[in-house]
Write a protein that holds these residues in place. Structure first.
Motif, PDB file in Angstrom:
ATOM      1  N   ALA A  39       0.847  -1.193   0.000  1.00  0.00           N
ATOM      2  CA  ALA A  39       0.000   0.000   0.000  1.00  0.00           C
ATOM      3  C   ALA A  39       0.881   1.240   0.000  1.00  0.00           C
ATOM      4  O   ALA A  39       1.866   1.314   0.751  1.00  0.00           O
ATOM      5  CB  ALA A  39      -0.899   0.010   1.233  1.00  0.00           C
ATOM      6  N   LEU A  40       0.552   2.183  -0.857  1.00  0.00           N
ATOM      7  CA  LEU A  40       1.278   3.453  -0.961  1.00  0.00           C
ATOM      8  C   LEU A  40       0.266   4.586  -0.854  1.00  0.00           C
ATOM      9  O   LEU A  40      -0.750   4.573  -1.555  1.00  0.00           O
ATOM     10  CB  LEU A  40       1.988   3.559  -2.314  1.00  0.00           C
ATOM     11  N   THR A  41       0.531   5.550   0.028  1.00  0.00           N
ATOM     12  CA  THR A  41      -0.372   6.701   0.157  1.00  0.00           C
ATOM     13  C   THR A  41       0.433   7.991   0.175  1.00  0.00           C
ATOM     14  O   THR A  41       1.399   8.115   0.949  1.00  0.00           O
ATOM     15  CB  THR A  41      -1.186   6.636   1.469  1.00  0.00           C
ATOM     16  N   LEU A  42       0.033   8.926  -0.660  1.00  0.00           N
ATOM     17  CA  LEU A  42       0.541  10.294  -0.576  1.00  0.00           C
ATOM     18  C   LEU A  42      -0.545  11.143   0.066  1.00  0.00           C
ATOM     19  O   LEU A  42      -1.665  11.218  -0.446  1.00  0.00           O
ATOM     20  CB  LEU A  42       0.844  10.850  -1.970  1.00  0.00           C
ATOM     21  N   TYR A  43      -0.235  11.768   1.206  1.00  0.00           N
ATOM     22  CA  TYR A  43      -1.188  12.649   1.891  1.00  0.00           C
ATOM     23  C   TYR A  43      -0.621  14.060   1.845  1.00  0.00           C
ATOM     24  O   TYR A  43       0.486  14.300   2.341  1.00  0.00           O
ATOM     25  CB  TYR A  43      -1.401  12.193   3.338  1.00  0.00           C
ATOM     26  N   ASP A  44      -1.342  14.969   1.251  1.00  0.00           N
ATOM     27  CA  ASP A  44      -0.854  16.342   1.031  1.00  0.00           C
ATOM     28  C   ASP A  44       0.537  16.332   0.399  1.00  0.00           C
ATOM     29  O   ASP A  44       1.416  17.147   0.737  1.00  0.00           O
ATOM     30  CB  ASP A  44      -0.852  17.146   2.341  1.00  0.00           C
ATOM     31  N   GLY A  45       0.755  15.382  -0.478  1.00  0.00           N
ATOM     32  CA  GLY A  45       2.011  15.319  -1.221  1.00  0.00           C
ATOM     33  C   GLY A  45       3.123  14.564  -0.524  1.00  0.00           C
ATOM     34  O   GLY A  45       4.177  14.334  -1.118  1.00  0.00           O
ATOM     35  N   ASN A  46       2.913  14.192   0.758  1.00  0.00           N
ATOM     36  CA  ASN A  46       3.950  13.466   1.490  1.00  0.00           C
ATOM     37  C   ASN A  46       3.665  11.970   1.477  1.00  0.00           C
ATOM     38  O   ASN A  46       2.501  11.557   1.562  1.00  0.00           O
ATOM     39  CB  ASN A  46       4.000  13.942   2.951  1.00  0.00           C
ATOM     40  N   LEU A  47       4.726  11.198   1.425  1.00  0.00           N
ATOM     41  CA  LEU A  47       4.553   9.745   1.456  1.00  0.00           C
ATOM     42  C   LEU A  47       4.185   9.333   2.879  1.00  0.00           C
ATOM     43  O   LEU A  47       5.038   9.275   3.766  1.00  0.00           O
ATOM     44  CB  LEU A  47       5.845   9.045   1.013  1.00  0.00           C
ATOM     45  N   GLU A  48       2.896   9.096   3.109  1.00  0.00           N
ATOM     46  CA  GLU A  48       2.421   8.783   4.457  1.00  0.00           C
ATOM     47  C   GLU A  48       2.486   7.282   4.730  1.00  0.00           C
ATOM     48  O   GLU A  48       2.742   6.857   5.851  1.00  0.00           O
ATOM     49  CB  GLU A  48       0.980   9.271   4.626  1.00  0.00           C
ATOM     50  N   THR A  49       2.208   6.480   3.721  1.00  0.00           N
ATOM     51  CA  THR A  49       2.210   5.029   3.890  1.00  0.00           C
ATOM     52  C   THR A  49       3.057   4.386   2.804  1.00  0.00           C
ATOM     53  O   THR A  49       2.886   4.689   1.623  1.00  0.00           O
ATOM     54  CB  THR A  49       0.770   4.465   3.754  1.00  0.00           C
ATOM     55  N   ASN A  50       3.973   3.531   3.236  1.00  0.00           N
ATOM     56  CA  ASN A  50       4.674   2.640   2.310  1.00  0.00           C
ATOM     57  C   ASN A  50       4.729   1.313   3.038  1.00  0.00           C
ATOM     58  O   ASN A  50       5.633   1.042   3.815  1.00  0.00           O
ATOM     59  CB  ASN A  50       6.076   3.169   1.998  1.00  0.00           C
ATOM     60  N   HIS A 147      -7.022  19.477   2.122  1.00  0.00           N
ATOM     61  CA  HIS A 147      -6.227  18.251   2.215  1.00  0.00           C
ATOM     62  C   HIS A 147      -6.544  17.357   1.026  1.00  0.00           C
ATOM     63  O   HIS A 147      -7.648  17.416   0.465  1.00  0.00           O
ATOM     64  CB  HIS A 147      -6.527  17.497   3.518  1.00  0.00           C
ATOM     65  N   ARG A 148      -5.587  16.542   0.707  1.00  0.00           N
ATOM     66  CA  ARG A 148      -5.774  15.641  -0.431  1.00  0.00           C
ATOM     67  C   ARG A 148      -4.985  14.363  -0.181  1.00  0.00           C
ATOM     68  O   ARG A 148      -3.983  14.377   0.548  1.00  0.00           O
ATOM     69  CB  ARG A 148      -5.283  16.313  -1.723  1.00  0.00           C
ATOM     70  N   PHE A 149      -5.464  13.260  -0.735  1.00  0.00           N
ATOM     71  CA  PHE A 149      -4.622  12.064  -0.729  1.00  0.00           C
ATOM     72  C   PHE A 149      -4.886  11.236  -1.970  1.00  0.00           C
ATOM     73  O   PHE A 149      -5.926  11.346  -2.613  1.00  0.00           O
ATOM     74  CB  PHE A 149      -4.779  11.225   0.559  1.00  0.00           C
ATOM     75  N   VAL A 150      -3.903  10.439  -2.287  1.00  0.00           N
ATOM     76  CA  VAL A 150      -4.053   9.461  -3.369  1.00  0.00           C
ATOM     77  C   VAL A 150      -3.325   8.211  -2.912  1.00  0.00           C
ATOM     78  O   VAL A 150      -2.241   8.285  -2.341  1.00  0.00           O
ATOM     79  CB  VAL A 150      -3.518  10.004  -4.714  1.00  0.00           C
ATOM     80  N   ASN A 151      -3.984   7.066  -3.069  1.00  0.00           N
ATOM     81  CA  ASN A 151      -3.304   5.834  -2.670  1.00  0.00           C
ATOM     82  C   ASN A 151      -3.538   4.719  -3.669  1.00  0.00           C
ATOM     83  O   ASN A 151      -4.460   4.772  -4.484  1.00  0.00           O
ATOM     84  CB  ASN A 151      -3.673   5.405  -1.241  1.00  0.00           C
ATOM     85  N   ALA A 152      -2.671   3.755  -3.609  1.00  0.00           N
ATOM     86  CA  ALA A 152      -2.801   2.549  -4.435  1.00  0.00           C
ATOM     87  C   ALA A 152      -2.459   1.351  -3.564  1.00  0.00           C
ATOM     88  O   ALA A 152      -1.614   1.441  -2.668  1.00  0.00           O
ATOM     89  CB  ALA A 152      -1.854   2.617  -5.627  1.00  0.00           C
ATOM     90  N   ARG A 153      -3.184   0.265  -3.803  1.00  0.00           N
ATOM     91  CA  ARG A 153      -2.928  -0.972  -3.057  1.00  0.00           C
ATOM     92  C   ARG A 153      -2.866  -2.128  -4.038  1.00  0.00           C
ATOM     93  O   ARG A 153      -3.646  -2.178  -4.995  1.00  0.00           O
ATOM     94  CB  ARG A 153      -4.067  -1.243  -2.062  1.00  0.00           C
ATOM     95  N   PHE A 154      -1.966  -3.034  -3.764  1.00  0.00           N
ATOM     96  CA  PHE A 154      -1.792  -4.187  -4.653  1.00  0.00           C
ATOM     97  C   PHE A 154      -1.792  -5.476  -3.822  1.00  0.00           C
ATOM     98  O   PHE A 154      -1.301  -5.483  -2.688  1.00  0.00           O
ATOM     99  CB  PHE A 154      -0.453  -4.083  -5.398  1.00  0.00           C
TER     100      PHE A 154
END
Ligand SMILES: [Zn+2]
Length: 494
Positions: A39-50, A147-154
């Motif tokens: 799982a990868l998440t960018l929250y407000d442009g920062n890598l919040e989850t890897n 605020h904004r986020f974008v994430n992807a999960r595999f």
């Protein structure tokens, strides 16, 4: 000890024979050679989850004197002792009250399943994945967005299954999920949001290539940003009765909560009461209950690129495509082999003829339970969204849930949506915020009077359906057209 697939298969078969010689009427084993997640998440442009996970192990079940025993191990040299533990657990379970389980007879299945994938996301360099998410994040960034986020999960799983019927199945699972969202406060200080999930058309692939298709994901960034601005500036939805037109982004949750969960056979039998809840559906309803209007055709479907398509379920049964509700009448439920004998005995007649191939476990160390697969609504004869809007005098178009509350037996519901578009005299007029609607499940589905064409049908993905004790998070799909419901209670009275 050198553990290979061949040695595991040989060990499992030897143990299944030993369990049969010990008086077990059924036994099976699931070997997860690989169960990988990222799982990868960018929250407000920062890598919040890897986040990454990798699991490997075997889960085994035996059925002895009508009682199940289960055990799991990550030690692949300890399969014999896992079966011993399962047998001891089954013997202990026979002392507990309960309806004796019977798996019945089934033809042995042999085969393999591979999902349609062009590019395995786990083979894509991290820099490329983050580059894609960063490009979407840049499109979401705006002074109007708080605020904004974008994430992807595999997910990638490689699973081998054997049972005492002689079934041997080899299958892979590969799923790609993604979400983007923008948020901003309105004048009352309430956070409004607009989001977009990666979706698919139903007949494509399901690898990384899907995430890179602009029409399936990234091209919607500008739209959700614009719509957030409209929501923040909008009036709240006035309370009152009106027609409700659900886009697939909202319709899939309606189906999930008020059809899918309600039709799980283990819930109907009461096995989920202490955790997930029960169902308003009773065994005697199967075959006769008018669940919805004649326009309602709901099936447990097989859709190539959906996470609810897996080839064979976790009892080794080849996945079937069948109606749950046909022309409004409840004709079947979501089942596995496990509970058929009990359901038919308690109903006093044959209500479920064969497994609904819905036995699914979320990991090697969990037992399969009745789960949704692809719970789809067939497209209908009523054209496009615009055709349906044009035929509506007083209504609202709703999309994407922000809140949901459902009766424990799924008999009534209350949903809040990210956005509403008011419809007056066949035209979409203003955007509404704080849009909500509520109703009773059967009354609501019986008010379904327009079902959009194939062109309105989207395959929505659900990565996080929760059920079971201990909890099992499962992925599935809902293929949903645009649907209109008449005269629904909407909005909140002041
Ligand atoms: Zn769910």
């Amino acid at each position: 000890m050198n553990v290979t697939l061949d040695s595991i298969a040989a060990s499992v078969k030897q143990q299944l024979k030993r369990m049969s010689d010990s008086g077990c009427s059924f036994g099976d084993a699931r070997f997860y050679d690989e169960d990988r997640g990222e799982a990868l998440t960018l929250y407000d442009g920062n890598l919040e989850t890897n986040y990454g996970e990798l699991e490997r192990g075997v889960g085994v079940r035996v059925l002895k004197d009508g009682a199940w025993g289960f055990a799991a191990t990550a030690d692949l040299s300890a399969i014999a002792s896992a079966f011993d533990t399962a047998l001891a657990n089954a013997r202990a379970a026979t002392l507990l009250p309960g309806f004796p389980k019977d798996m019945g007879k089934a033809q042995p299945a042999k085969g393999r399943y591979r999902p349609p994938v062009e590019r395995d996301p786990f083979e894509v360099p991290m820099s490329e994945k983050l580059g894609l998410l960063s490009a979407i994040d840049a499109k979401l960034k705006d002074p109007s967005v708080a605020h904004r986020f974008v994430n992807a999960r595999f997910q990638r799983r490689k699973i081998y299954y054997w049972n005492s019927d002689g079934t041997e199945v080899d299958r892979h699972v590969l799923n790609t999920f993604a979400t983007m969202q923008v948020m901003a406060p309105d004048a009352q200080g309430r956070t409004q949001r607009r989001s977009m999930d990666l979706f698919c058309g139903g007949d494509g692939t399901r690898g990384y290539e899907w995430l890179t298709r602009p029409d399936a994901f990234s091209a919607h960034a500008e739209r959700i940003k614009t719509e957030l601005g409209q929501i923040v500036a909008a009036d709240p939805m006035p309370a009152g009765r009106r027609d409700v037109i659900l886009l697939p982004g909202q319709g899939h949750l309606q189906v999930h909560e008020t059809i899918g969960h309600a039709l799980e056979l283990d819930r109907i039998l009461g096995y989920e009461l202490s955790f997930a809840g029960g169902s308003h559906v009773r065994l005697e309803h199967i075959g006769s209950l008018r669940y919805g209007s004649d326009k309602l055709n709901c099936r447990a479907g097989i859709t190539a690129n959906s996470p609810g398509t897996f080839g064979f379920d976790d009892e080794g049964s080849p996945q079937r495509d069948y109606y749950l509700i046909h022309k409004g009448i409840l004709v079947n439920v979501l089942s596995s082999r496990t509970d058929l004998a009990e359901a038919n005995a308690k109903a006093g007649r044959m209500v479920v003829k064969e497994s609904g191939t819905a036995a699914r476990a979320c990991a090697f160390y969990r037992t399969p339970i009745d789960r949704m697969t692809n719970i789809n609504i067939d497209p209908g004869p009523d054209g496009t969204l615009e055709d349906i809007v044009q035929a509506t005098e007083n209504g609202v178009v709703l999309d994407v849930p922000v809140s949901w509350s459902i009766g424990s037996n799924r008999e009534h519901f209350h949903f809040g949506c990210e956005i509403g578009w008011e419809v007056k005299d066949g035209k979409r007029t203003r955007v509404l915020k704080n849009s909500t609607y509520h109703g009773h499940t059967l009354e609501f589905w019986n008010s379904l009077d327009k079902v959009g064409s194939q062109a309105t049908w989207c395959m929505m993905q659900v990565p996080n359906c929760g059920k079971g004790e201990p909890n099992q998070v499962m992925e599935l799909g809902h293929g949903i057209p645009v649907m209109r419901f008449r005269n629904v209670e909407t909005g909140e009275k002041e």
